[in-house]
Motif scaffolding. Sequence first.
Motif, PDB file in Angstrom:
ATOM      1  N   ILE A   1      -5.769 -13.439  15.724  1.00  0.00           N
ATOM      2  CA  ILE A   1      -4.406 -13.524  15.198  1.00  0.00           C
ATOM      3  C   ILE A   1      -4.151 -12.530  14.077  1.00  0.00           C
ATOM      4  CG2 ILE A   1      -4.238 -15.957  15.833  1.00  0.00           C
ATOM      5  CD1 ILE A   1      -4.585 -16.618  12.861  1.00  0.00           C
ATOM      6  N   GLY A   2      -5.063 -11.616  13.827  1.00  0.00           N
ATOM      7  CA  GLY A   2      -4.824 -10.602  12.808  1.00  0.00           C
ATOM      8  C   GLY A   2      -3.930  -9.491  13.330  1.00  0.00           C
ATOM      9  N   GLY A   3      -3.367  -8.700  12.429  1.00  0.00           N
ATOM     10  CA  GLY A   3      -2.590  -7.542  12.839  1.00  0.00           C
ATOM     11  C   GLY A   3      -1.098  -7.719  12.696  1.00  0.00           C
ATOM     12  N   SER A   4      -0.364  -6.710  13.149  1.00  0.00           N
ATOM     13  CA  SER A   4       1.080  -6.651  12.946  1.00  0.00           C
ATOM     14  C   SER A   4       1.826  -7.752  13.676  1.00  0.00           C
ATOM     15  CB  SER A   4       1.603  -5.288  13.405  1.00  0.00           C
ATOM     16  OG  SER A   4       2.986  -5.167  13.196  1.00  0.00           O
ATOM     17  N   TRP A   5       1.272  -8.290  14.771  1.00  0.00           N
ATOM     18  CA  TRP A   5       1.951  -9.346  15.516  1.00  0.00           C
ATOM     19  C   TRP A   5       1.580 -10.752  15.036  1.00  0.00           C
ATOM     20  CZ3 TRP A   5       1.496  -7.273  21.233  1.00  0.00           C
ATOM     21  CH2 TRP A   5       2.506  -6.337  21.438  1.00  0.00           C
ATOM     22  N   GLY A   6       0.629 -10.854  14.104  1.00  0.00           N
ATOM     23  CA  GLY A   6       0.187 -12.172  13.662  1.00  0.00           C
ATOM     24  C   GLY A   6       0.086 -12.256  12.159  1.00  0.00           C
ATOM     25  N   LEU A   7      -1.143 -12.353  11.663  1.00  0.00           N
ATOM     26  CA  LEU A   7      -1.406 -12.438  10.230  1.00  0.00           C
ATOM     27  C   LEU A   7      -1.561 -11.020   9.701  1.00  0.00           C
ATOM     28  CD1 LEU A   7      -1.792 -14.598   8.043  1.00  0.00           C
ATOM     29  CD2 LEU A   7      -4.245 -14.511   8.500  1.00  0.00           C
ATOM     30  N   ARG A   8      -0.489 -10.487   9.149  1.00  0.00           N
ATOM     31  CA  ARG A   8      -0.461  -9.087   8.740  1.00  0.00           C
ATOM     32  C   ARG A   8      -1.387  -8.829   7.551  1.00  0.00           C
ATOM     33  NH1 ARG A   8       5.981  -9.134   9.609  1.00  0.00           N
ATOM     34  NH2 ARG A   8       5.534 -11.313   9.200  1.00  0.00           N
TER      35      ARG A   8
ATOM     36  N   ALA B   1      -3.448 -15.489   3.548  1.00  0.00           N
ATOM     37  CA  ALA B   1      -2.019 -15.193   3.423  1.00  0.00           C
ATOM     38  C   ALA B   1      -1.817 -13.728   3.092  1.00  0.00           C
ATOM     39  CB  ALA B   1      -1.376 -16.081   2.357  1.00  0.00           C
ATOM     40  N   SER B   2      -0.618 -13.257   3.371  1.00  0.00           N
ATOM     41  CA  SER B   2      -0.230 -11.890   3.049  1.00  0.00           C
ATOM     42  C   SER B   2       1.267 -11.845   2.824  1.00  0.00           C
ATOM     43  CB  SER B   2      -0.638 -10.920   4.162  1.00  0.00           C
ATOM     44  OG  SER B   2       0.033 -11.231   5.375  1.00  0.00           O
ATOM     45  N   TYR B   3       1.723 -10.816   2.111  1.00  0.00           N
ATOM     46  CA  TYR B   3       3.139 -10.655   1.827  1.00  0.00           C
ATOM     47  C   TYR B   3       3.428  -9.168   1.675  1.00  0.00           C
ATOM     48  CZ  TYR B   3       1.293 -10.281  -2.920  1.00  0.00           C
ATOM     49  OH  TYR B   3       0.566  -9.914  -4.019  1.00  0.00           O
ATOM     50  N   GLY B   4       4.691  -8.807   1.856  1.00  0.00           N
ATOM     51  CA  GLY B   4       5.038  -7.402   1.739  1.00  0.00           C
ATOM     52  C   GLY B   4       6.394  -7.084   2.332  1.00  0.00           C
ATOM     53  N   PHE B   5       6.546  -5.836   2.729  1.00  0.00           N
ATOM     54  CA  PHE B   5       7.810  -5.294   3.220  1.00  0.00           C
ATOM     55  C   PHE B   5       7.534  -4.503   4.494  1.00  0.00           C
ATOM     56  CE2 PHE B   5      10.506  -1.502   3.444  1.00  0.00           C
ATOM     57  CZ  PHE B   5      11.762  -2.088   3.562  1.00  0.00           C
ATOM     58  N   GLY B   6       8.462  -4.554   5.447  1.00  0.00           N
ATOM     59  CA  GLY B   6       8.274  -3.853   6.705  1.00  0.00           C
ATOM     60  C   GLY B   6       9.548  -3.209   7.216  1.00  0.00           C
ATOM     61  N   LEU B   7       9.395  -2.236   8.097  1.00  0.00           N
ATOM     62  CA  LEU B   7      10.505  -1.566   8.771  1.00  0.00           C
ATOM     63  C   LEU B   7      10.284  -1.637  10.270  1.00  0.00           C
ATOM     64  CD1 LEU B   7      10.925   1.682   6.614  1.00  0.00           C
ATOM     65  CD2 LEU B   7      12.330  -0.381   6.537  1.00  0.00           C
ATOM     66  N   ARG B   8      11.379  -1.858  11.027  1.00  0.00           N
ATOM     67  CA  ARG B   8      11.327  -1.858  12.483  1.00  0.00           C
ATOM     68  C   ARG B   8      12.456  -0.985  13.005  1.00  0.00           C
ATOM     69  NH1 ARG B   8       8.067  -4.438  10.248  1.00  0.00           N
ATOM     70  NH2 ARG B   8       7.421  -6.603  10.471  1.00  0.00           N
ATOM     71  N   GLY B   9      12.127  -0.114  13.947  1.00  0.00           N
ATOM     72  CA  GLY B   9      13.133   0.766  14.516  1.00  0.00           C
ATOM     73  C   GLY B   9      13.002   0.864  16.019  1.00  0.00           C
ATOM     74  N   ASN B  10      14.141   0.951  16.698  1.00  0.00           N
ATOM     75  CA  ASN B  10      14.162   1.039  18.154  1.00  0.00           C
ATOM     76  C   ASN B  10      14.161   2.516  18.551  1.00  0.00           C
ATOM     77  OD1 ASN B  10      15.137   1.113  20.939  1.00  0.00           O
ATOM     78  ND2 ASN B  10      15.506  -1.065  20.664  1.00  0.00           N
ATOM     79  N   LEU B  11      13.081   2.929  19.217  1.00  0.00           N
ATOM     80  CA  LEU B  11      12.919   4.323  19.643  1.00  0.00           C
ATOM     81  C   LEU B  11      13.476   4.502  21.045  1.00  0.00           C
ATOM     82  CD1 LEU B  11      11.772   7.194  19.238  1.00  0.00           C
ATOM     83  CD2 LEU B  11       9.597   6.345  20.135  1.00  0.00           C
ATOM     84  N   LEU B  12      14.545   5.294  21.160  1.00  0.00           N
ATOM     85  CA  LEU B  12      15.160   5.652  22.447  1.00  0.00           C
ATOM     86  C   LEU B  12      15.578   4.425  23.245  1.00  0.00           C
ATOM     87  CD1 LEU B  12      12.720   8.525  23.518  1.00  0.00           C
ATOM     88  CD2 LEU B  12      14.928   8.729  22.362  1.00  0.00           C
ATOM     89  N   GLY B  13      15.814   3.301  22.571  1.00  0.00           N
ATOM     90  CA  GLY B  13      16.255   2.095  23.248  1.00  0.00           C
ATOM     91  C   GLY B  13      15.203   1.443  24.111  1.00  0.00           C
ATOM     92  N   ALA B  14      13.931   1.857  23.975  1.00  0.00           N
ATOM     93  CA  ALA B  14      12.895   1.367  24.885  1.00  0.00           C
ATOM     94  C   ALA B  14      11.744   0.667  24.181  1.00  0.00           C
ATOM     95  CB  ALA B  14      12.348   2.531  25.722  1.00  0.00           C
TER      96      ALA B  14
END
Length: 533
Positions: free
Chosen positions: A421-428, A494-507
């Motif tokens: 469960i580690g990583g960007s999709w789970g426990l960052r 536990a972890s905390y922070g800030f993130g950015l998400r962007g849609n590349l070419l709509g895909a």
Amino acid sequence: GAHVVFSALDWQGFQDLYLLELEKMNIVRLTSDFYADRDPTFSPDGEKIVFSSDRGEFGDQGYFNLFLYNLKDGSKRQLTRGEFNDISPEWSGNHRNHLLFSSDRDGTHNIWLLELTEDDSSEISVPEPLQLTRLATGAFDPHWSGKRDQNILFTSFENFRFQIRLLEDVDKLIPEADKTEIRVAGKREELWERPFLRVERGRKNTPYRKKYTFDIAQTAIAYDPIFGFLGGAQVSISDLLGNSYYHFLLFNTADRSSDFVERFNFAVMRVDLSRRVNFGYGVYHFANDYYNYSAGFFFERRYGIQFALSYPLSVFKRIEVTSSASKMARDLYVEKFSAFLVSNSVSYVFDNSIWGPVGPVDGTSMRVTLGRTIDFTHSRAYYTGFLTDFRKYFRISLNTLYAVRVMAWLNKGEDVYQYRIGGSWGLRGFRRTEVRGTNFFLMNNEFRFPFARELVLRFSSLDISISPIRGAAFFDVGNAWDELPETLRETLRASYGFGLRGNLLGAIVLRLDLGWTTESKDPFVQFFFGWNY
């Protein structure tokens, strides 16, 4: 303020006008025919209704013109006539004789103004309409705006987006009417007639015969540094209505010709969607080399049958049942193990989430699953598992929301898979394999907000854009374990922070997280891809 006029479909599929009397909550049908009547709007005195309809002489060609309905006597008069579409009329409350509407009479939908005059004999005169906009990409849905209806709000399409525009000082655009162009609105309806088809009686209906065509047909070759070359194909075929389809999976993991038959892998699944209860069944055979953290490297052969059923309780809720029976033989290279396994699981699913360009933005989704596997060879419970996955999206404003996800997987038995469960999709903030176990608990919290409209890399012949870019402030807590610790609070990470998400070419959605864990003072940076939970 006492009546509402609207357009609706009856049980025959005819679109007619209806009047709702608010005081009595009574519905009165105004038109009743096979013509399509839509976009009704009241006159300022509430005695007439203007609407768009294909009941004119060109309606059989698909054209819509404007008509006037008199509530006193039920008569109908045609206001515009021609081989074009006049839609979305709106009567001005300040200019009692002015009508706005959208029309494609110049080739593209634009905003037009129609002036009506009425004399003592109730004769209605109609001049030629005045064009107010000349947009090449279209203007729609005009509405009067301002205290004196001096402005017009309308929708326009430009740069692949719908936008709201304001047209100011309409009075300056209205010239004196040219009397030579005025005509009297028709009292008589020039209706087109619906053709009636002759039906030959006594003929039997031709039964529907399923004819399957390819939906997916693809092959793949891969190389694994441990297991070597892999190759296979998958094919999916379905009938014309999409009620029935077959899915075939074929691949082989043999590294020498003598193992070709032994390591031949296949799965065939048939799914039937023709009834409310959707079901599928199939057979499979898998024989491969595997690796996991608990058993290490091993060879396993498994073949059997499977069955799946889905029953929708409503549009958003359903019950799922899966069942399989398989023969399993495993070679751990130091010992061998075989068993006849029967697995059953039941799930409750609810999902009314609404998705945006980078993930869900509103609603709720959840899944609760309980499963058990019985080893009939040794007459024992082989595996029991419970999964819950709950996600809720609280809309704070039009573009901001708070998203929470709670997941737990509790397992007991033999041959239990270890989840990571580690990583960007789970426990960052933790590596993907750093937090693993046969049981886990995970809670994600995010406050999501707009960050940037788009990021564009412009080349001479190509633009590559990431649009839109959303920001997120997050807090994650959870852990995974094999044996339940005595004090769970002491082992939570536990972890905390800030993130950015962007849609590349709509895909594809790119993810960048910056934060800190409770176990380290050093910040972490993680870059990955995938939709928001």
